[in-house]
Motif scaffolding. Structure first.
Motif, PDB file in Angstrom:
ATOM      1  N   ASP A 171     -28.739 -48.079 -44.099  1.00 27.12           N
ATOM      2  CA  ASP A 171     -28.618 -47.415 -45.393  1.00 27.12           C
ATOM      3  C   ASP A 171     -29.285 -48.248 -46.475  1.00 27.12           C
ATOM      4  OD1 ASP A 171     -27.943 -45.996 -47.622  1.00 27.12           O
ATOM      5  OD2 ASP A 171     -25.779 -46.006 -47.283  1.00 27.12           O
ATOM      6  N   CYS A 172     -30.418 -47.753 -46.949  1.00 31.09           N
ATOM      7  CA  CYS A 172     -31.129 -48.419 -48.049  1.00 31.09           C
ATOM      8  C   CYS A 172     -31.156 -47.516 -49.278  1.00 31.09           C
ATOM      9  CB  CYS A 172     -32.559 -48.756 -47.616  1.00 31.09           C
ATOM     10  SG  CYS A 172     -32.671 -49.836 -46.186  1.00 31.09           S
ATOM     11  N   GLY A 173     -30.192 -46.601 -49.346  1.00 29.38           N
ATOM     12  CA  GLY A 173     -30.135 -45.683 -50.476  1.00 29.38           C
ATOM     13  C   GLY A 173     -31.041 -44.468 -50.315  1.00 29.38           C
ATOM     14  N   GLN A 174     -31.602 -44.272 -49.117  1.00 33.90           N
ATOM     15  CA  GLN A 174     -32.493 -43.130 -48.888  1.00 33.90           C
ATOM     16  C   GLN A 174     -31.701 -41.832 -48.784  1.00 33.90           C
ATOM     17  OE1 GLN A 174     -31.721 -45.398 -46.560  1.00 33.90           O
ATOM     18  NE2 GLN A 174     -31.380 -44.380 -44.591  1.00 33.90           N
ATOM     19  N   TYR A 201     -44.703 -44.150 -39.354  1.00 35.20           N
ATOM     20  CA  TYR A 201     -45.030 -42.721 -39.317  1.00 35.20           C
ATOM     21  C   TYR A 201     -43.756 -41.875 -39.350  1.00 35.20           C
ATOM     22  CZ  TYR A 201     -46.604 -38.208 -37.496  1.00 35.20           C
ATOM     23  OH  TYR A 201     -46.846 -36.868 -37.314  1.00 35.20           O
ATOM     24  N   ALA A 202     -42.757 -42.282 -38.574  1.00 36.01           N
ATOM     25  CA  ALA A 202     -41.506 -41.532 -38.521  1.00 36.01           C
ATOM     26  C   ALA A 202     -40.839 -41.466 -39.886  1.00 36.01           C
ATOM     27  CB  ALA A 202     -40.566 -42.165 -37.495  1.00 36.01           C
ATOM     28  N   VAL A 203     -40.789 -42.605 -40.568  1.00 37.46           N
ATOM     29  CA  VAL A 203     -40.157 -42.644 -41.890  1.00 37.46           C
ATOM     30  C   VAL A 203     -40.935 -41.772 -42.881  1.00 37.46           C
ATOM     31  CG1 VAL A 203     -39.579 -44.130 -43.853  1.00 37.46           C
ATOM     32  CG2 VAL A 203     -39.081 -44.898 -41.524  1.00 37.46           C
ATOM     33  N   ARG A 259     -33.704 -52.595 -36.478  1.00 37.61           N
ATOM     34  CA  ARG A 259     -32.902 -52.445 -37.690  1.00 37.61           C
ATOM     35  C   ARG A 259     -33.601 -53.071 -38.896  1.00 37.61           C
ATOM     36  NH1 ARG A 259     -27.815 -55.125 -34.780  1.00 37.61           N
ATOM     37  NH2 ARG A 259     -29.563 -56.475 -34.215  1.00 37.61           N
ATOM     38  N   GLU A 260     -34.170 -54.270 -38.688  1.00 36.12           N
ATOM     39  CA  GLU A 260     -34.861 -54.955 -39.781  1.00 36.12           C
ATOM     40  C   GLU A 260     -36.159 -54.257 -40.148  1.00 36.12           C
ATOM     41  OE1 GLU A 260     -35.397 -59.013 -38.724  1.00 36.12           O
ATOM     42  OE2 GLU A 260     -33.251 -59.453 -38.650  1.00 36.12           O
ATOM     43  N   VAL A 261     -36.925 -53.865 -39.117  1.00 38.06           N
ATOM     44  CA  VAL A 261     -38.206 -53.196 -39.370  1.00 38.06           C
ATOM     45  C   VAL A 261     -37.973 -51.877 -40.089  1.00 38.06           C
ATOM     46  CG1 VAL A 261     -40.211 -52.121 -38.284  1.00 38.06           C
ATOM     47  CG2 VAL A 261     -39.342 -54.305 -37.410  1.00 38.06           C
ATOM     48  N   LYS A 313     -37.057 -52.400 -43.772  1.00 36.20           N
ATOM     49  CA  LYS A 313     -38.230 -52.800 -44.579  1.00 36.20           C
ATOM     50  C   LYS A 313     -39.158 -51.634 -44.828  1.00 36.20           C
ATOM     51  CE  LYS A 313     -38.201 -57.661 -43.156  1.00 36.20           C
ATOM     52  NZ  LYS A 313     -38.875 -58.707 -42.330  1.00 36.20           N
ATOM     53  N   VAL A 314     -39.360 -50.803 -43.816  1.00 36.77           N
ATOM     54  CA  VAL A 314     -40.257 -49.647 -43.958  1.00 36.77           C
ATOM     55  C   VAL A 314     -39.684 -48.642 -44.951  1.00 36.77           C
ATOM     56  CG1 VAL A 314     -41.278 -47.668 -42.768  1.00 36.77           C
ATOM     57  CG2 VAL A 314     -41.307 -49.921 -41.699  1.00 36.77           C
ATOM     58  N   ILE A 315     -38.374 -48.390 -44.858  1.00 35.70           N
ATOM     59  CA  ILE A 315     -37.742 -47.463 -45.801  1.00 35.70           C
ATOM     60  C   ILE A 315     -37.869 -47.983 -47.221  1.00 35.70           C
ATOM     61  CG2 ILE A 315     -35.536 -46.486 -46.554  1.00 35.70           C
ATOM     62  CD1 ILE A 315     -34.710 -46.369 -43.576  1.00 35.70           C
ATOM     63  N   GLU A 316     -37.612 -49.273 -47.421  1.00 36.22           N
ATOM     64  CA  GLU A 316     -37.715 -49.882 -48.748  1.00 36.22           C
ATOM     65  C   GLU A 316     -39.133 -49.764 -49.290  1.00 36.22           C
ATOM     66  OE1 GLU A 316     -35.528 -50.890 -50.737  1.00 36.22           O
ATOM     67  OE2 GLU A 316     -33.753 -51.575 -49.662  1.00 36.22           O
TER      68      GLU A 316
END
Length: 396
Positions: free
Chosen positions: A248-251, A351-353, A385-387, A390-393
């Motif tokens: 959860d990064c607030g997306q 790509y997925a994100v 989880r980390e990748v 970072k991608v979402i952020e």
């Protein structure tokens, strides 16, 4: 046998519990460990994700350690007067006799689906390896999920006292009498041995997690945990790292990482996701190299059938060519945009994100808690989880 003798058969100094099955071993073991700790019973845990001696964490190298390492860990736990040892028991460990000289108070069976046929050759041999744990040599009492066809067979053939568990069969000793999905998980009522009734709730989602929780409750009560205490503790149990773990990064879309690496596990996780998703289910999956290749097309089909958008990528290719692995996964499938094959896992995640919209659910499957990717004899740092975070952020 020598290891067990030299360390004084330490597993018999505690209430030792062994959990086996294709899927669910880590979750059941982790739930039991957490429940015992929250009930005030300091315990040990040995498994795929981590090993814990009380609250001290020790790195895990394999699901079930080699005999000398296993007995040394158990001896340390016994010396520290831990009350319980909960551990995962792999079929490899049984075939390789790592557990000879060990004995469990209780053993639990989750399910059996296709996996590890590179080692066992066929399902009958795989079943025989699991079933060998459910004998007087290794255990006093069994808890078996009879919803699983192999579990039902094991229950009828078991040579030690066995307790049946079922999600919906009221004839089983332990079964659910009500299951109600909620926005935060599931509320439920369980009927157990002697007419015990446990009403509680769990943040865990999916039928497979209800199976895992039922096995956890049955063993905990048999170990003397008061059913009322179980009911109070269960809402605070969170399962194992990398198992339906939310990022959860607030997306405005759900993002989950899961260890699913068998056809059945992939289908189960995707089915669960469809149940709580208003938008698209976007899923990413690869298959490990130097492992059971016969399950690759089955996993590819499970991904394609269970998701709105399927992204095929690398897992741990090890010594194999990742392109060849992907060809085996996708050979019989017609892959149309926006579904894609992207060999590089980081690029596939990006790509997925990029496809995700509000209300969608994104699932990264296969690696779960793992913090590395094995490529041609080298392990590079890579944690889904980390990748993913970072991608979402970066794309927000």
């Amino acid at each position: 046998l020598v290891s067990a003798h030299l360390y004084g058969k330490p597993m018999q100094e505690m209430v030792s519990i062994g959990i086996t099955g294709t899927n669910g071993k880590t979750t059941v073991s982790t739930l039991l460990y957490q429940l015992f700790e929250k009930a005030g019973r300091e315990s040990g845990l040995i498994g795929t994700v981590e090993t814990r001696i009380g609250r001290e964490s020790v790195p895990s190298s394999r699901t079930t350690p080699e005999a000398d390492g296993l007995q040394a860990l158990a001896a340390t736990m016994s010396e520290r007067h831990l009350r319980h040892l909960v551990m995962e028991v792999s079929s490899h460990a049984m075939v390789m006799k790592r557990l000879q000289g060990s004995h469990f108070s209780f053993v639990g069976f989750t399910n059996l689906t296709q996996d590890h046929l590179d080692f066992h050759n066929d399902m009958e041999s795989y079943f025989a390896a699991k079933a060998s744990l459910f004998t007087l040599e290794y255990a006093d009492q069994a808890f078996i999920n009879i919803d699983d066809p192999y579990g039902l067979r094991l229950f009828t053939e078991c040579s030690i006292p066995a307790v049946s568990l079922s999600r919906n069969n009221a004839k089983a000793t332990w079964h659910y009498t009500s299951i109600t999905p909620t926005s935060r998980g599931t509320t439920f009522t369980v009927r157990g041995s002697g007419g015990i009734l446990i009403e509680s709730s769990t943040p865990l989602r999916g039928d497979f997690n209800l199976d895992n929780l039922l096995l956890t409750l049955a063993i905990a009560v048999e170990c003397g945990i008061d059913p009322l205490d179980c009911a109070a503790i269960v809402p605070h149990l969170y399962g194992a790292p990398g198992r339906m773990e939310a990022i959860d990064c607030g997306q405005d879309f759900a993002a989950l990482v899961d260890y699913a690496h068998t056809p059945d596990a992939v289908s189960s996780v995707l089915s669960t996701a469809r149940g709580f998703t208003s938008g698209k289910v976007i899923a990413l999956l690869g298959c490990g190299g130097d492992r059971d290749s016969s399950k690759r097309p089955l996993m590819g089909r499970a991904l394609a059938d269970g998701s709105s958008i399927a992204i095929f990528t690398s897992d741990n290719p090890r010594s194999e060519d990742p392109t060849k692995i992907l060809e085996e996964m996708t050979g019989a499938l017609v892959i149309a945009e926006p579904s894609k094959i992207i060999v590089d896992r980081k690029a596939a995640i990006e790509y997925a994100v990029s496809l995700c919209q509000a209300g969608d659910t994104l699932l990264l499957l296969g690696k779960g808690h793992e913090n590395g990717q094995e490529i041609q004899g080298k392990k590079i740092d890579f944690d889904d989880r980390e990748v993913l975070a970072k991608v979402i952020e970066a794309l927000r």
